[in-house]
Design a protein around this motif. Structure first.
Motif, PDB file in Angstrom:
ATOM      1  N   LYS A 422      14.050   4.848 -33.127  1.00 25.97           N
ATOM      2  CA  LYS A 422      12.803   5.470 -32.671  1.00 25.97           C
ATOM      3  C   LYS A 422      11.927   5.867 -33.860  1.00 25.97           C
ATOM      4  CE  LYS A 422      13.934   7.367 -28.090  1.00 25.97           C
ATOM      5  NZ  LYS A 422      12.646   7.200 -27.424  1.00 25.97           N
ATOM      6  N   LYS A 423      12.537   6.399 -34.907  1.00 23.50           N
ATOM      7  CA  LYS A 423      11.761   6.783 -36.093  1.00 23.50           C
ATOM      8  C   LYS A 423      11.153   5.558 -36.766  1.00 23.50           C
ATOM      9  CE  LYS A 423      14.493  10.900 -37.173  1.00 23.50           C
ATOM     10  NZ  LYS A 423      15.341  11.567 -38.184  1.00 23.50           N
ATOM     11  N   LEU A 424      11.930   4.501 -36.854  1.00 22.51           N
ATOM     12  CA  LEU A 424      11.425   3.272 -37.466  1.00 22.51           C
ATOM     13  C   LEU A 424      10.230   2.740 -36.697  1.00 22.51           C
ATOM     14  CD1 LEU A 424      11.732   1.092 -39.602  1.00 22.51           C
ATOM     15  CD2 LEU A 424      13.436  -0.024 -38.146  1.00 22.51           C
ATOM     16  N   ASP A 425      10.320   2.754 -35.376  1.00 24.68           N
ATOM     17  CA  ASP A 425       9.194   2.316 -34.541  1.00 24.68           C
ATOM     18  C   ASP A 425       7.968   3.201 -34.775  1.00 24.68           C
ATOM     19  OD1 ASP A 425      10.803   0.354 -33.489  1.00 24.68           O
ATOM     20  OD2 ASP A 425      11.253   1.446 -31.639  1.00 24.68           O
ATOM     21  N   LEU A 426       8.191   4.524 -34.850  1.00 25.41           N
ATOM     22  CA  LEU A 426       7.085   5.464 -35.052  1.00 25.41           C
ATOM     23  C   LEU A 426       6.367   5.198 -36.365  1.00 25.41           C
ATOM     24  CD1 LEU A 426       5.502   8.114 -34.385  1.00 25.41           C
ATOM     25  CD2 LEU A 426       7.296   9.340 -35.647  1.00 25.41           C
ATOM     26  N   PHE A 427       7.110   5.127 -37.466  1.00 32.95           N
ATOM     27  CA  PHE A 427       6.479   4.947 -38.775  1.00 32.95           C
ATOM     28  C   PHE A 427       5.794   3.580 -38.882  1.00 32.95           C
ATOM     29  CE2 PHE A 427       9.887   8.002 -40.522  1.00 32.95           C
ATOM     30  CZ  PHE A 427       9.077   9.090 -40.235  1.00 32.95           C
ATOM     31  N   THR A 428       6.353   2.597 -38.208  1.00 28.73           N
ATOM     32  CA  THR A 428       5.756   1.258 -38.249  1.00 28.73           C
ATOM     33  C   THR A 428       4.394   1.244 -37.550  1.00 28.73           C
ATOM     34  OG1 THR A 428       7.943   0.212 -38.305  1.00 28.73           O
ATOM     35  CG2 THR A 428       6.083  -1.156 -37.631  1.00 28.73           C
ATOM     36  N   VAL A 429       4.317   1.819 -36.342  1.00 32.48           N
ATOM     37  CA  VAL A 429       3.044   1.791 -35.616  1.00 32.48           C
ATOM     38  C   VAL A 429       2.045   2.799 -36.186  1.00 32.48           C
ATOM     39  CG1 VAL A 429       4.062   0.940 -33.483  1.00 32.48           C
ATOM     40  CG2 VAL A 429       3.864   3.399 -33.835  1.00 32.48           C
ATOM     41  N   MET A 430       2.530   3.843 -36.864  1.00 31.65           N
ATOM     42  CA  MET A 430       1.604   4.769 -37.534  1.00 31.65           C
ATOM     43  C   MET A 430       0.769   4.043 -38.582  1.00 31.65           C
ATOM     44  SD  MET A 430       3.707   8.354 -38.077  1.00 31.65           S
ATOM     45  CE  MET A 430       2.449   9.039 -39.183  1.00 31.65           C
ATOM     46  N   GLN A 431       1.327   3.014 -39.180  1.00 29.58           N
ATOM     47  CA  GLN A 431       0.588   2.244 -40.184  1.00 29.58           C
ATOM     48  C   GLN A 431      -0.674   1.628 -39.580  1.00 29.58           C
ATOM     49  OE1 GLN A 431       4.010  -0.255 -41.331  1.00 29.58           O
ATOM     50  NE2 GLN A 431       3.848   0.590 -43.384  1.00 29.58           N
ATOM     51  N   LEU A 432      -0.599   1.203 -38.324  1.00 29.67           N
ATOM     52  CA  LEU A 432      -1.779   0.624 -37.671  1.00 29.67           C
ATOM     53  C   LEU A 432      -2.886   1.665 -37.532  1.00 29.67           C
ATOM     54  CD1 LEU A 432       0.014  -1.351 -34.792  1.00 29.67           C
ATOM     55  CD2 LEU A 432      -0.758  -2.223 -37.019  1.00 29.67           C
ATOM     56  N   ASP A 433      -2.510   2.895 -37.143  1.00 24.58           N
ATOM     57  CA  ASP A 433      -3.507   3.958 -36.996  1.00 24.58           C
ATOM     58  C   ASP A 433      -4.127   4.337 -38.340  1.00 24.58           C
ATOM     59  OD1 ASP A 433      -3.346   4.423 -34.155  1.00 24.58           O
ATOM     60  OD2 ASP A 433      -1.389   5.334 -34.491  1.00 24.58           O
ATOM     61  N   ILE A 434      -3.295   4.428 -39.371  1.00 27.28           N
ATOM     62  CA  ILE A 434      -3.811   4.809 -40.691  1.00 27.28           C
ATOM     63  C   ILE A 434      -4.733   3.732 -41.254  1.00 27.28           C
ATOM     64  CG2 ILE A 434      -3.156   5.292 -43.078  1.00 27.28           C
ATOM     65  CD1 ILE A 434      -2.698   7.592 -41.139  1.00 27.28           C
ATOM     66  N   LYS A 435      -4.391   2.461 -41.035  1.00 27.13           N
ATOM     67  CA  LYS A 435      -5.291   1.380 -41.471  1.00 27.13           C
ATOM     68  C   LYS A 435      -6.643   1.481 -40.768  1.00 27.13           C
ATOM     69  CE  LYS A 435      -1.682  -1.993 -42.604  1.00 27.13           C
ATOM     70  NZ  LYS A 435      -1.013  -3.269 -42.204  1.00 27.13           N
ATOM     71  N   LYS A 436      -6.617   1.836 -39.487  1.00 26.62           N
ATOM     72  CA  LYS A 436      -7.868   2.013 -38.748  1.00 26.62           C
ATOM     73  C   LYS A 436      -8.664   3.176 -39.327  1.00 26.62           C
ATOM     74  CE  LYS A 436      -8.001   4.364 -35.043  1.00 26.62           C
ATOM     75  NZ  LYS A 436      -7.751   4.929 -33.692  1.00 26.62           N
ATOM     76  N   PHE A 437      -7.998   4.304 -39.623  1.00 31.62           N
ATOM     77  CA  PHE A 437      -8.685   5.459 -40.216  1.00 31.62           C
ATOM     78  C   PHE A 437      -9.319   5.091 -41.557  1.00 31.62           C
ATOM     79  CE2 PHE A 437      -5.496   8.566 -38.046  1.00 31.62           C
ATOM     80  CZ  PHE A 437      -6.098   8.317 -36.829  1.00 31.62           C
ATOM     81  N   GLU A 438      -8.576   4.345 -42.389  1.00 27.92           N
ATOM     82  CA  GLU A 438      -9.082   3.958 -43.708  1.00 27.92           C
ATOM     83  C   GLU A 438     -10.314   3.065 -43.570  1.00 27.92           C
ATOM     84  OE1 GLU A 438      -8.225   4.607 -46.964  1.00 27.92           O
ATOM     85  OE2 GLU A 438      -7.007   6.227 -46.140  1.00 27.92           O
ATOM     86  N   THR A 439     -10.254   2.134 -42.644  1.00 24.23           N
ATOM     87  CA  THR A 439     -11.403   1.244 -42.421  1.00 24.23           C
ATOM     88  C   THR A 439     -12.623   2.039 -41.975  1.00 24.23           C
ATOM     89  OG1 THR A 439      -9.924  -0.578 -41.804  1.00 24.23           O
ATOM     90  CG2 THR A 439     -12.227  -0.744 -41.103  1.00 24.23           C
ATOM     91  N   GLN A 440     -12.437   2.981 -41.062  1.00 24.63           N
ATOM     92  CA  GLN A 440     -13.540   3.814 -40.578  1.00 24.63           C
ATOM     93  C   GLN A 440     -14.124   4.656 -41.718  1.00 24.63           C
ATOM     94  OE1 GLN A 440     -11.616   6.009 -37.448  1.00 24.63           O
ATOM     95  NE2 GLN A 440     -11.967   4.428 -35.881  1.00 24.63           N
ATOM     96  N   ASP A 441     -13.250   5.241 -42.538  1.00 24.09           N
ATOM     97  CA  ASP A 441     -13.715   6.099 -43.631  1.00 24.09           C
ATOM     98  C   ASP A 441     -14.527   5.307 -44.649  1.00 24.09           C
ATOM     99  OD1 ASP A 441     -12.590   8.355 -42.556  1.00 24.09           O
ATOM    100  OD2 ASP A 441     -10.729   8.213 -43.703  1.00 24.09           O
ATOM    101  N   LEU A 442     -14.032   4.140 -45.020  1.00 27.82           N
ATOM    102  CA  LEU A 442     -14.740   3.326 -46.016  1.00 27.82           C
ATOM    103  C   LEU A 442     -16.066   2.819 -45.462  1.00 27.82           C
ATOM    104  CD1 LEU A 442     -11.730   1.303 -47.506  1.00 27.82           C
ATOM    105  CD2 LEU A 442     -12.958   3.224 -48.559  1.00 27.82           C
ATOM    106  N   ARG A 443     -16.102   2.509 -44.180  1.00 27.18           N
ATOM    107  CA  ARG A 443     -17.339   2.060 -43.557  1.00 27.18           C
ATOM    108  C   ARG A 443     -18.403   3.168 -43.582  1.00 27.18           C
ATOM    109  NH1 ARG A 443     -15.723   0.676 -38.309  1.00 27.18           N
ATOM    110  NH2 ARG A 443     -14.881  -1.268 -39.183  1.00 27.18           N
ATOM    111  N   MET A 444     -17.925   4.420 -43.490  1.00 25.24           N
ATOM    112  CA  MET A 444     -18.839   5.565 -43.500  1.00 25.24           C
ATOM    113  C   MET A 444     -19.097   6.087 -44.910  1.00 25.24           C
ATOM    114  SD  MET A 444     -17.237   7.586 -40.207  1.00 25.24           S
ATOM    115  CE  MET A 444     -18.351   8.996 -40.382  1.00 25.24           C
ATOM    116  N   GLY A 445     -18.568   5.388 -45.907  1.00 21.01           N
ATOM    117  CA  GLY A 445     -18.812   5.785 -47.293  1.00 21.01           C
ATOM    118  C   GLY A 445     -17.953   6.933 -47.774  1.00 21.01           C
ATOM    119  N   LYS A 446     -16.851   7.213 -47.086  1.00 16.56           N
ATOM    120  CA  LYS A 446     -15.952   8.302 -47.493  1.00 16.56           C
ATOM    121  C   LYS A 446     -14.849   7.746 -48.385  1.00 16.56           C
ATOM    122  CE  LYS A 446     -16.608  11.027 -43.263  1.00 16.56           C
ATOM    123  NZ  LYS A 446     -15.922  11.635 -42.078  1.00 16.56           N
TER     124      LYS A 446
END
Length: 489
Positions: A422-446
């Motif tokens: 369960k932990k392995l699944d959690l950390f793996t899919v968290m990467q998808l959310d963090i990549k989305k956050f990073e893309t949004q931040d860079l798009r907004m100039g953060k």
């Protein structure tokens, strides 16, 4: 520089001295309460006499049922092992540029720290040692309504509930674990204690809405907000008592299978002879205004080192300050002097990832330079001993004991493996959310606050690799002990 160094040393000496005094006070009080517990356990164990003991009891006093401790002693015993909710110690950790502050407050004062943080604070982390139940549900709800909604972990959270949780393995002293379980199961139905214990729950409460919210929630769920219903979540989960991750309702808390604490095959190893590996939920709630709330009753040892047995005996209230033992305590101490200056991004999401990965990969001896045996190596040693004993002379009682030890080992490894999956699944899919956050931040100039700091994606990659290795090790161990069981049964 020397002057600054001397000030740091002075603060550390003062802190350590205060800690020693706290442990000494606890040990003194604990000894008195332990004697009351022994009388209580003896009373319970002597209730059910066989016919021989019953006959002997007429002539031999030692065979008679032991007396029950006095009512006031039992009330004090209950409050010692299960503090009234308004008196539970919570941690407020503030992180800002180049500095951090930590204070301990009672749960009865917690609401005022959920509203506004000082201007210098980038992230305020509030940690309350609460497990699944009414109090947990009310505290999280009040917290989430005090500020703006945080960024959604759409992949790692659940549909409509984008918050994160995991499960923490930690070690508790078996004697303390047994005492907690005895006190709860032997006292919860005693009516002569109920009124005063219920009254003690709210004596120290100064919150504006917590008491009212608890009463409303209890009525909605058809539960009674009694002392015992509110404190039951303090009890750790044994490995065999189900999986806590993914629970949706305050009613989904622990339902103890029995009074007695399991003797785990892990304790066959000298290093773990007094320890029990337990599980506690660890749930997180973040807001868009820089606040993070974490809720977990976890109060055991996470990090393994040569002082393991010493840490096991320390009081629950002192564990946060021992970052050699507590992963939650270390998450503050890691930034106690630098604050957010080393963070890749000074955001609540960055700290949330750091915290979840820190607690999620424990227990381990990484930080202490591997000066203690790892969990998988100990289980491997235990399994090899079980396999060796298969070839000893067959004896009915001995063989039955060997089979039971195999079965216990299978149970333990099964639940450890499931939790790691369960932990392995959690950390793996968290990467998808963090990549989305990073893309949004860079798009907004953060841009990142510190390009040299460890990013959330780097941190998650490390956690995925670590848990994946742990999972593979325990899968192999599980196969090994099952093959051995087939041979002996």
């Amino acid at each position: 520089v020397l002057m600054s160094f001397s000030q740091v040393v002075s603060r550390n000496v003062e802190k350590e001295e205060a800690r020693k005094q706290q442990i000494a006070r606890f040990n003194q009080e604990n000894e008195a309460q332990r004697r009351v517990h022994q009388h209580l356990a003896k009373w319970e164990d002597s209730k059910y006499l066989g016919w021989k003991e019953y006959l002997f009891s007429w002539a031999v006093p030692s065979f008679r049922q032991s007396p029950l401790p006095h009512v006031e002693e039992l009330k004090s015993l209950a409050r010692h092992y299960y503090p009234p909710r308004a008196e539970v110690k919570c941690h407020i950790c503030d992180f800002g540029e180049g500095k951090a502050e930590h204070k301990i407050v009672n749960l009865g004062q917690l609401e005022e720290y959920m509203v506004v943080k000082p201007d210098w604070v980038d992230v305020r982390w509030i940690h309350a040692p609460l497990g699944l139940g009414l109090m947990h549900s009310s505290v999280e709800d009040i917290f989430l309504h005090e500020g703006e909604t945080g960024r959604e972990f759409e992949n790692a959270g659940r549909s409509g509930w984008p918050y994160l949780e995991t499960e923490i393995f930690n070690f508790r002293h078996r004697q303390n674990f047994q005492e907690m379980r005895d006190v709860y199961l032997l006292l919860r139905d005693r009516q002569e204690l109920q009124h005063d214990l219920d009254q003690s729950t709210w004596k120290a409460d100064q919150n504006a809405s917590l008491h009212h919210d608890i009463d409303w929630r209890a009525d909605h769920l058809a539960l009674e907000p009694t002392f015992w219903n509110l404190v039951s979540s303090d009890m750790p989960w044994q490995l065999s008592e189900g999986l806590s991750m993914g629970s949706l309702c305050p009613k989904d808390g622990l339902a103890p299978i029995g009074r007695h604490v399991e003797t785990q095959t892990l304790s066959m190893h000298p290093f773990y002879k007094d320890a029990n590996l337990v599980r506690d939920p660890f749930r997180t709630f973040h807001r868009g205004d820089g606040f993070l709330l974490t809720l977990s009753p976890m109060a055991g040892v996470n990090y393994l080192d040569k002082n393991f047995s010493k840490y096991l005996a320390e009081p629950v209230d002192a564990m946060f300050d021992n970052d050699d033992a507590s992963a939650v305590g270390h998450a503050y101490q890691a930034f106690a002097s630098s604050g957010t200056s080393t963070w890749h991004r000074k955001t609540v999401e960055w700290f949330l990832v750091y915290l979840l990965t820190e607690v999620g990969v424990t227990p381990h001896p990484f930080r202490q330079g591997f000066n203690a045996p790892t969990l998988d190596s100990v289980y491997n040693s235990v399994i090899q001993d079980l396999k060796r004993r298969r070839f000893e002379e067959w004896k009915p009682k001995v063989t039955v004991k060997l089979v039971r030890e195999h079965l216990s080992c299978v149970d333990e490894l099964t639940y450890i493996t499931l939790s790691l999956r369960k932990k392995l699944d959690l950390f793996t899919v968290m990467q998808l959310d963090i990549k989305k956050f990073e893309t949004q931040d860079l798009r907004m100039g953060k841009e990142p606050s510190n390009f040299e700091g460890e990013s959330s994606l780097e941190r998650l990659s490390w956690a995925v690799a670590t848990v994946k290795h742990q999972h593979e090790c325990f899968e192999r161990l599980l196969v090994d002990v099952k093959v051995s069981l087939d041979a002996v049964s």
